[in-house]
Design an enzyme around this catalytic site. Structure first.
Site, PDB file in Angstrom:
ATOM      1  N   THR A   1       0.841  -1.205   0.000  1.00  0.00           N
ATOM      2  CA  THR A   1       0.000   0.000   0.000  1.00  0.00           C
ATOM      3  C   THR A   1       0.874   1.254   0.000  1.00  0.00           C
ATOM      4  O   THR A   1       1.940   1.249   0.609  1.00  0.00           O
ATOM      5  CB  THR A   1      -0.885  -0.016   1.271  1.00  0.00           C
ATOM      6  N   GLY A   2       0.381   2.294  -0.667  1.00  0.00           N
ATOM      7  CA  GLY A   2       1.108   3.562  -0.666  1.00  0.00           C
ATOM      8  C   GLY A   2       1.451   3.990  -2.075  1.00  0.00           C
ATOM      9  O   GLY A   2       1.138   3.301  -3.050  1.00  0.00           O
ATOM     10  N   SER A   3       2.138   5.128  -2.179  1.00  0.00           N
ATOM     11  CA  SER A   3       2.407   5.680  -3.515  1.00  0.00           C
ATOM     12  C   SER A   3       3.397   4.820  -4.296  1.00  0.00           C
ATOM     13  O   SER A   3       3.258   4.647  -5.513  1.00  0.00           O
ATOM     14  CB  SER A   3       2.924   7.119  -3.389  1.00  0.00           C
ATOM     15  N   THR A   4       4.405   4.247  -3.629  1.00  0.00           N
ATOM     16  CA  THR A   4       5.370   3.387  -4.329  1.00  0.00           C
ATOM     17  C   THR A   4       4.693   2.089  -4.758  1.00  0.00           C
ATOM     18  O   THR A   4       4.884   1.619  -5.888  1.00  0.00           O
ATOM     19  CB  THR A   4       6.596   3.104  -3.421  1.00  0.00           C
TER      20      THR A   4
ATOM     21  N   GLY B   1       6.182  -0.815  -0.107  1.00  0.00           N
ATOM     22  CA  GLY B   1       7.057   0.300   0.237  1.00  0.00           C
ATOM     23  C   GLY B   1       7.373   0.316   1.725  1.00  0.00           C
ATOM     24  O   GLY B   1       7.054  -0.623   2.457  1.00  0.00           O
TER      25      GLY B   1
ATOM     26  N   ASP C   1       8.352   3.373   5.155  1.00  0.00           N
ATOM     27  CA  ASP C   1       8.594   4.761   5.572  1.00  0.00           C
ATOM     28  C   ASP C   1      10.056   4.962   5.952  1.00  0.00           C
ATOM     29  O   ASP C   1      10.595   6.057   5.790  1.00  0.00           O
ATOM     30  CB  ASP C   1       7.668   5.104   6.744  1.00  0.00           C
TER      31      ASP C   1
ATOM     32  N   GLY D   1       2.759   4.374   7.443  1.00  0.00           N
ATOM     33  CA  GLY D   1       2.434   5.768   7.152  1.00  0.00           C
ATOM     34  C   GLY D   1       1.076   5.900   6.479  1.00  0.00           C
ATOM     35  O   GLY D   1       0.357   6.880   6.679  1.00  0.00           O
ATOM     36  N   GLY D   2       0.704   4.877   5.721  1.00  0.00           N
ATOM     37  CA  GLY D   2      -0.606   4.875   5.063  1.00  0.00           C
ATOM     38  C   GLY D   2      -1.684   4.196   5.906  1.00  0.00           C
ATOM     39  O   GLY D   2      -2.836   4.096   5.483  1.00  0.00           O
TER      40      GLY D   2
ATOM     41  N   GLU E   1      -0.536  -5.354   6.038  1.00  0.00           N
ATOM     42  CA  GLU E   1       0.798  -5.469   5.421  1.00  0.00           C
ATOM     43  C   GLU E   1       1.634  -6.509   6.161  1.00  0.00           C
ATOM     44  O   GLU E   1       2.324  -7.330   5.541  1.00  0.00           O
ATOM     45  CB  GLU E   1       1.506  -4.112   5.442  1.00  0.00           C
TER      46      GLU E   1
END
Ligand code: 5RP
Length: 218
Positions: A28-31, A82, A84, A96-97, A103
């Site tokens: 999960t996340g932008s990456t 990803g 942090d 962070g998400g 996860e």
């Protein structure tokens, strides 16, 4: 290169770690979102995916990629996500998400955990990024008091509910000398669901996006 270009580069590289005909764990996340977009290009080569959040599941389905229930699949070959923060020992801070619990579950169920991150995430010691802890709502104050006793400064993530219906405490100023020991200690606080330290089950590979190319740490 911009941070987004570095994230894109590691997402592309991670595709090399996806064996054909297998089920892929997706973070999960932008990456991880860049990874999902890369995975879409080879979707006919994989059997399906297990997602670590509702947001990732939605993005995967948007690409026409099947999302499976972890309970209906066996072990997962590879999990790509990803972080942090990461050390060179591949101990991570994640969450962070806010998806840290799912996860950690998908990472635990996976043979290989490939972490993808831009170079800003590599640190000498974990803890500058506030450590996320998912907490059962009724235990919020109790858990916060225990965290203060450990020297941390917990801050409630305002207006945020996890996919599991819980809250997140972001813990500032923790001195994370021994990530394995602290992960275990935090797990023993009643009312916590998961803490964002991924040290007992670290990543197996870190693909780090740098201006000189993708560095592979194992
Ligand atoms: C979500 C996570 C993410 O992996 C972490 O926050 C990194 O996100 P990004 O790729 O957007 O920098 O742990 O819970």
């Amino acid at each position: 290169m911009t941070q987004d270009e570095l994230k894109q580069a590691v997402a592309k590289k991670a595709i090399e770690y996806v064996p054909a005909g297998t089920i892929v764990g997706v973070g999960t996340g932008s990456t991880a979102n860049y990874f999902i977009d890369e995975l879409a290009k080879i979707k006919h080569k994989i059997e399906g995916t297990v997602a670590s959040s509702e947001a990732s599941a939605e993005r995967l389905r948007g690409h026409g990629i099947e999302v499976m229930d972890l309970n209906s699949v066996g072990n997962i070959e590879v999990y790509v996500d990803g972080a942090d923060e990461s050390t060179r020992h591949l101990h991570l801070v994640k969450g962070g998400g806010g998806a840290l619990t799912r996860e950690k579950i998908v990472a635990a169920a996976s043979k290989t955990f490939v972490c993808i991150a831009d170079e800003s995430k590599l640190v000498g010691r974990l803890g500058a990024f506030p450590l996320p802890i998912e907490v059962i709502p009724m235990a919020r104050s109790y858990v916060a008091r225990q965290l203060v006793k450990l020297g941390g400064e917990p801050v409630l993530r305002e207006g945020f509910t996890t996919d599991n219906g819980n809250v997140i405490l972001d813990v500032h100023n923790l001195d994370i000398m021994d990530p394995v020991e602290l992960e275990t200690q935090l797990d023993h606080i009643v009312g916590t669901v998961t803490n964002g330290l991924f040290a007992r089950r670290p990543a197996d590979v870190l693909l780090l996006g740098t201006s000189k190319g993708v560095e592979v740490l194992e």
